[in-house]
Design an enzyme around this catalytic site. Structure first.
Site, short mmCIF file in Angstrom:
data_model
loop_
_atom_site.label_atom_id
_atom_site.label_comp_id
_atom_site.label_asym_id
_atom_site.label_seq_id
_atom_site.Cartn_x
_atom_site.Cartn_y
_atom_site.Cartn_z
N GLY A 552 0.84 -1.19 0.00
CA GLY A 552 0.00 0.00 0.00
C GLY A 552 0.87 1.23 0.00
O GLY A 552 2.10 1.15 0.12
N GLU A 553 0.21 2.38 -0.16
CA GLU A 553 0.98 3.60 -0.19
C GLU A 553 0.35 4.61 0.74
O GLU A 553 -0.86 4.84 0.71
CB GLU A 553 0.99 4.15 -1.63
CG GLU A 553 1.93 5.32 -1.77
CD GLU A 553 2.34 5.55 -3.22
OE1 GLU A 553 1.87 4.81 -4.09
OE2 GLU A 553 3.12 6.49 -3.44
N GLY A 554 1.15 5.16 1.61
CA GLY A 554 0.65 6.16 2.53
C GLY A 554 1.22 7.53 2.17
O GLY A 554 1.89 7.69 1.15
N GLY A 555 0.92 8.50 3.01
CA GLY A 555 1.37 9.86 2.73
C GLY A 555 2.88 9.98 2.73
O GLY A 555 3.45 10.79 1.99
N PHE A 556 3.51 9.17 3.53
CA PHE A 556 4.95 9.36 3.70
C PHE A 556 5.79 8.26 3.10
O PHE A 556 6.99 8.18 3.34
CB PHE A 556 5.28 9.53 5.19
CG PHE A 556 4.45 10.59 5.84
CD1 PHE A 556 4.50 11.89 5.37
CD2 PHE A 556 3.60 10.28 6.88
CE1 PHE A 556 3.70 12.87 5.95
CE2 PHE A 556 2.82 11.26 7.46
CZ PHE A 556 2.86 12.56 7.00
N GLY A 557 5.20 7.39 2.37
CA GLY A 557 6.00 6.35 1.76
C GLY A 557 5.18 5.13 1.41
O GLY A 557 3.97 5.09 1.62
N VAL A 558 5.89 4.18 0.84
CA VAL A 558 5.23 2.96 0.38
C VAL A 558 5.49 1.84 1.39
O VAL A 558 6.57 1.76 1.97
CB VAL A 558 5.78 2.57 -1.01
CG1 VAL A 558 5.10 1.31 -1.53
CG2 VAL A 558 5.59 3.72 -1.98
N VAL A 559 4.49 0.99 1.59
CA VAL A 559 4.65 -0.15 2.48
C VAL A 559 4.84 -1.42 1.64
O VAL A 559 4.07 -1.68 0.73
CB VAL A 559 3.41 -0.32 3.39
CG1 VAL A 559 3.61 -1.49 4.35
CG2 VAL A 559 3.16 0.97 4.16
N ASP A 670 -4.96 10.19 13.77
CA ASP A 670 -5.34 9.81 12.40
C ASP A 670 -6.12 8.49 12.41
O ASP A 670 -5.83 7.56 11.66
CB ASP A 670 -4.10 9.71 11.52
CG ASP A 670 -4.45 9.85 10.03
OD1 ASP A 670 -5.62 10.21 9.72
OD2 ASP A 670 -3.57 9.60 9.19
#
Ligand SMILES: *[C@@H]1O[C@H](CO)[C@@H](O)[C@H](O)[C@H]1NC(C)=O
Ligand SMILES: *[C@@H]1O[C@H](CO)[C@@H](O)[C@H](O)[C@H]1NC(C)=O
Ligand SMILES: *[C@@H]1O[C@H](CO)[C@@H](O)[C@H](O)[C@H]1NC(C)=O
Ligand SMILES: *[C@@H]1O[C@H](CO)[C@@H](O)[C@H](O)[C@H]1NC(C)=O
Ligand SMILES: *[C@@H]1O[C@H](CO)[C@@H](O)[C@H](O)[C@H]1NC(C)=O
Ligand SMILES: *[C@@H]1O[C@H](CO)[C@@H](O)[C@H](O)[C@H]1NC(C)=O
Ligand SMILES: *[C@@H]1O[C@H](CO)[C@@H](O)[C@H](O)[C@H]1NC(C)=O
Ligand SMILES: *[C@@H]1O[C@H](CO)[C@@H](O)[C@H](O)[C@H]1NC(C)=O
Ligand SMILES: *[C@@H]1O[C@H](CO)[C@@H](O)[C@H](O)[C@H]1NC(C)=O
Ligand SMILES: *[C@@H]1O[C@H](CO)[C@@H](O)[C@H](O)[C@H]1NC(C)=O
Ligand SMILES: *[C@@H]1O[C@H](CO)[C@@H](O)[C@H](O)[C@H]1NC(C)=O
Ligand SMILES: *[C@@H]1O[C@H](CO)[C@@H](O)[C@H](O)[C@H]1NC(C)=O
Length: 852
Positions: A552-559, A670
């Site tokens: 997945g992709e979040g605001g601060f990077g990719v997981v 959050d």
């Protein structure tokens, strides 16, 4: 087929030129059932010239018998012995065929008082999973009969099964298969059962092979109102694919009264049978220039073919395309001379067949091959393991269960239970070809060797039981990984789930393994403490196999997905170098997670902090986030209402811990559905602490300089005042609850009311709770518990923080929702009462483990 003395007649066939035809039997299977092992097999039957083999390698059950010696002279050799089936309800012959090929299948049963009881048996025949015909030898004068079906197999093997329907023992004397040209007797998806096949002649000779290259049996038929005409000349049947024997076409019947129609009638045993008729015509007279023979074909009073003019010494075959019923079970055929014809009508041969639907699909052919391989590999000789494995359901193979949607869909094998079956040797490799298998129970056998790796590749498996065997070595680690994703694996010495020791009894030294994350807090906390560590960037690269699978992709990077020491799965969040906020959030998260650990918070296993490379390594949550499961993105079944409540309790416990269980307290900031992750048992953990902040409980004066959070979940009061408190998490949690209940988007501009709280309030004001609840739940919930959760969600999302409950109250309320849901369920089990709610006084602590 019926004809009382036809076998007697058959014995009178003059065996003419069969010696020249033996080569033409390549597409034949001719089984002499019950042929004694001491006799030669195959052999050429004198009466027919057919090449018969013993049936012993085509069936695994039954006993062999021989008809009364005083009757033997009446029958061809193949019908003097028989196989009878005293054991089991279904016994099946298994024949190799070509899928899609048209076959004539003939089963002959000749009782011949083989058992000295003088009671003719009655039983059913099936083609694969479909009923074919009832054999009732009592109805036949000599206690013998044959049945024929023209059938196109849907796979390369064909089962002909005898089914015991009463007290009598099924018997089979001969089983014959003849491939037919596929442009003959073609009725698409239906099969054809033969009722009558005759040539019209005063002869008494029954004709079959070798005169008929397809070995159809033609019985002569003649009536007193008819007159026979014939030719001595050769008929050319080579242009007609039905290949009716030439000698039969050399004679024909015409009406004795030349101006009357040629009539033929047939009484039906089953008046509801729909018939197809084949007429074969050959002109046997050389017509003069001033002669014509022209007639129409009338079937049950209806003209079905207006102008038939048979070809001189050629063959014309006419058949009824549409199967039709005969009124009151009597079928009347008439050939009517046309007004300008100088000669009466003529007919040489006729076949009457009935259309049979064989609706039940056979089990998926790959599954059938696989299960037969397993059967052979393990030398299983269960009497029920014959014929189609799954259908008809009453004959399901013992130890199997199957998924069958409807009759037109081939069933699939979904469970195989060979527990206590005396298995020895290795686990059969054929199991891997049962691609839809969900449960595999091989327990309590004497299986030896290693636990095969392929079990881990069988994606549909949910349960494997290998206990009480003599297996050797360790469980493949791929299989252990599957276990972490929810596979239930039972092996010796592993009866307590989750103790981490997946070695088979005494065969390898136990190693300490990273535990499955469903264990109690005490264990996970200790282990996390010892495991959490700093990794180098190259280790991160290796771990993620060079960042192969993004989760997945979040605001601060990719997981990314990764493996720790090639065995334990992890989620690796790699901070994007472009993110200016990145380092700050990274630090916040590391600091927080190093401090806290709770079963409902995703735990940090380690991190990487190497110049430009920042990464966080978390425990892996195989079931992704809550949003996916509400929207059905995962393709799984919809989360049940009780599962949703449980997820709510889990998430609430995690937040309660952040707010009150650790010092200093934390605000997550959050909370949203995509930050609630699910483990393999659909228990929830809160993730993504990048925005989290410490605060002092009671001191509400903390003023945040930068607003953070996700639109829609953001506490309006915090938005207004910039005052940060745990009540902001409560607001966001309220939104999560509303999402779980409604499966609505938090903000949807297309809706009457864009924000979910406004929408719920709006629909509630219209008094329609059913419109609020997620339709995917299909009403499977107790409305009292939904109502209660809805009230809780709305009060959490109250615009005024003072009116919101705290997380401890939320936990209590949600647990009560679960209790009321469960008590309602158990109540409904006892009675049909859907009435008032009664709260159970005892708390089910197993359902909602207390984490502190
Ligand atoms: C009879 O069939 C068998 C195979 O089933 C074959 O091997 C044999 O040659 C055949 N015999 C004759 C005479 O055709
Ligand atoms: C079915 O018949 C085929 C060939 O005739 C054979 O290979 C297979 O082993 C048989 N299967 C069983 C279960 O008897
Ligand atoms: C008919 O059978 C032949 C083999 O005898 C096969 O090659 C052909 O494809 C079949 N045709 C149809 C339409 O099934
Ligand atoms: C011959 O058939 C015609 C037409 O059915 C009939 O009128 C006539 O009487 C019949 N002749 C005899 C001798 O039966
Ligand atoms: C047909 O022609 C033949 C001579 O070729 C004659 O003998 C016969 O009577 C004729 N038949 C009819 C019905 O005209
Ligand atoms: C006989 O009459 C039918 C119509 O009843 C017609 O179709 C056919 O062509 C005629 N045959 C001859 C030989 O005239
Ligand atoms: C059987 O199930 C299949 C797949 O679910 C479906 O496409 C088909 O329409 C169903 N047929 C009948 C007769 O219900
Ligand atoms: C397999 O069958 C045995 C005995 O019939 C039964 O005790 C066991 O529960 C079954 N296994 C599974 C997984 O259902
Ligand atoms: C599994 O199926 C494949 C393809 O049908 C076949 O080649 C293979 O031999 C089968 N394996 C076993 C062990 O039966
Ligand atoms: C294993 O084999 C032994 C010796 O043949 C036998 O006594 C025992 O019953 C078997 N155990 C099982 C579970 O089949
Ligand atoms: C178990 O496996 C080990 C190593 O693979 C082997 O040395 C040993 O003989 C095996 N024992 C049995 C009983 O098969
Ligand atoms: C993982 O591997 C590292 C070395 O690569 C080792 O130091 C560590 O102990 C291993 N951890 C486990 C749980 O096997």
């Amino acid at each position: 087929m019926e004809s009382s003395h036809r076998f007697l007649l058959m014995a009178l066939i003059v065996a003419s030129s069969f010696v020249h035809h033996v080569q033409a039997q390549t597409e034949f299977i001719s089984l002499d059932c019950g042929l004694s092992p001491s006799e030669q097999s195959p052999y050429i039957e004198v009466e027919t010239g057919l090449n018969f083999s013993s049936d012993s390698s085509f069936i695994q059950s039954g006993k062999i018998g021989r008809i009364d010696a005083s009757l033997e002279w009446k029958y061809p050799k193949s019908q003097t012995t028989l196989r009878y089936f005293p054991d089991g309800l279904r016994n099946c012959y298994n024949l190799s065929v070509h899928k899609g090929r048209n076959y004539l299948i003939r089963a002959t049963s000749n009782y011949g008082n083989y058992d000295g009881q003088n009671v003719s048996p009655r039983f059913d025949l099936y083609i694969g999973p479909n009923f074919w015909v009832t054999i009732d030898l009592e109805k036949h004068v000599n206690g013998d009969t044959w049945e024929e079906i023209i059938h196109i197999p849907k796979s390369n093997s064909l089962d002909v099964c005898l089914i015991k329907t009463g007290t009598s023992t099924p018997i089979m004397s001969a089983l014959e298969l003849r491939a037919l040209p596929n442009d003959t007797y073609n009725t698409g998806s239906s099969s054809l059962k033969s009722i009558l096949r005759s040539y019209l002649s005063e002869s008494t000779k029954v004709t079959r092979f070798p005169d008929d290259i397809h070995d159809r049996i033609w019985v002569p038929h003649f009536e007193s109102e008819w007159k026979q005409i014939s030719t001595a000349l050769n008929v050319d049947n080579s242009l007609n694919s039905y290949f009716v024997p030439k000698e039969l076409l050399m004679t024909a019947a015409i009406p004795a009264n030349a101006s009357a129609p040629l009539s033929f009638s047939k009484d039906l045993e089953f008046p509801n049978d729909k018939l197809i008729i084949y007429f074969h015509f050959t002109e046997v007279q050389a017509l003069q220039a001033n002669q014509t023979r022209e007639f129409s074909i009338v079937w049950n009073g209806e003209e079905i073919y207006p102008t038939m003019r048979p070809q001189y010494l050629g063959v014309t075959t006419v058949y009824t395309r549409v199967p039709s019923l005969c009124e009151v079970g009597k079928c009347l055929l008439q050939l009517k001379r046309n007004h300008n014809s100088t000669l009466p009508p003529l007919l040489n041969a006729i076949e009457v067949l009935t259309v049979m639907k064989l609706p039940q699909s056979e089990t998926n052919a790959d599954d059938v091959i696989a299960i037969k391989n397993i059967k052979n590999a393990n030398r299983l000789s269960r009497i029920s393991w014959q014929g189609d494995p799954c259908v008809p359901r009453q004959f399901l193979w013992e130890g199997l269960s199957c998924h069958d949607t409807n009759v037109t869909t081939p069933p699939r094998i979904i469970s195989l239970n060979l527990s206590s079956s005396g298995l020895t040797g290795n686990i059969a490799t054929g199991i891997q070809n049962l691609t839809h298998l969900q449960k595999l129970d091989l327990s309590n056998n004497n299986l030896t060797g290693l636990v095969p790796e392929f079990l881990a590749d069988m994606k549909s498996l949910l349960l494997i039981d290998l206990r009480k065997n003599k297996l050797n070595g360790s469980i493949p680690k791929t299989l252990r990984d599957r276990e972490k994703k929810g596979l239930q694996l039972f092996v010796d010495g592993d009866d307590k789930k989750g103790d981490g020791n997946k070695c088979l009894s005494n065969s390898c030294v136990p190693k300490k393994k990273f535990p499955v994350m469903m264990v109690a807090l005490a264990i996970s906390a200790v282990l996390i403490e010892t495991k959490r560590r700093r990794f180098t960037y190259s280790e991160v690269v290796e771990m993620t196999k060079n960042f192969q699978i993004a989760l997945g992709e979040g605001g601060f990077g990719v997981v990314y997905h990764g493996y720790l020491n090639d065995s334990d799965q992890v989620a690796v969040k790699v901070l994007s170098q472009s993110s200016s906020q990145g380092y700050k959030h990274f630090k916040a998260e590391v600091e927080l997670l190093l401090r806290v650990h709770h079963i409902n918070l995703v735990s940090l296993i380690g991190y990487c902090d190497e110049r430009d490379h920042l990464a966080l390594i978390y425990e892996y949550m195989p079931n992704g986030d809550l949003r996916d499961h509400l929207s059905g993105k995962k393709g799984d079944s919809v989360l049940k209402w009780t599962s949703r409540l449980q997820i709510g309790v889990d998430a609430a416990l995690g937040l309660e811990y952040l707010h009150y269980g650790c010092r200093p307290s934390m605000v997550h900031r959050d909370v949203k559905c995509t930050n609630i992750l699910l483990d393999d048992h659909f228990r929830a953990k809160i993730a993504d602490f990048g925005l989290s902040k410490s605060f002092q409980v009671g001191d509400e004066s903390e003023v945040s300089t930068v607003l953070a959070g996700t639109p829609g979940y953001l506490d309006p009061e915090y938005y207004r005042t910039c005052r940060l408190a745990e009540m902001s998490d409560v607001y966001s949690f309220g939104i999560v609850l509303l999402e779980m209940i409604t499966n609505q988007h938090v903000i949807d501009q297309a809706r009457e009311k864009p924000h979910i709280t406004e929408w719920v309030a709006f629909v509630l004001s219209e008094g329609d709770i059913t419109r609020i609840v997620d339709p995917n739940l299909h009403g499977e919930y107790n409305s009292r518990s939904v109502w209660r959760a809805l009230e809780l969600g709305m009060s959490c999302a109250n615009p005024s923080s003072e009116k919101r409950p705290n997380m401890s109250q939320v936990v209590i309320d949600l647990k009560e929702c679960i209790t009321s849901e469960n008590s309602m369920k158990s109540k409904n089990k006892d009675s049909d009462s859907h009435g008032s709610l009664e709260l159970s006084s005892s708390f089910d602590t197993d359902v909602a483990p207390s984490a502190r």
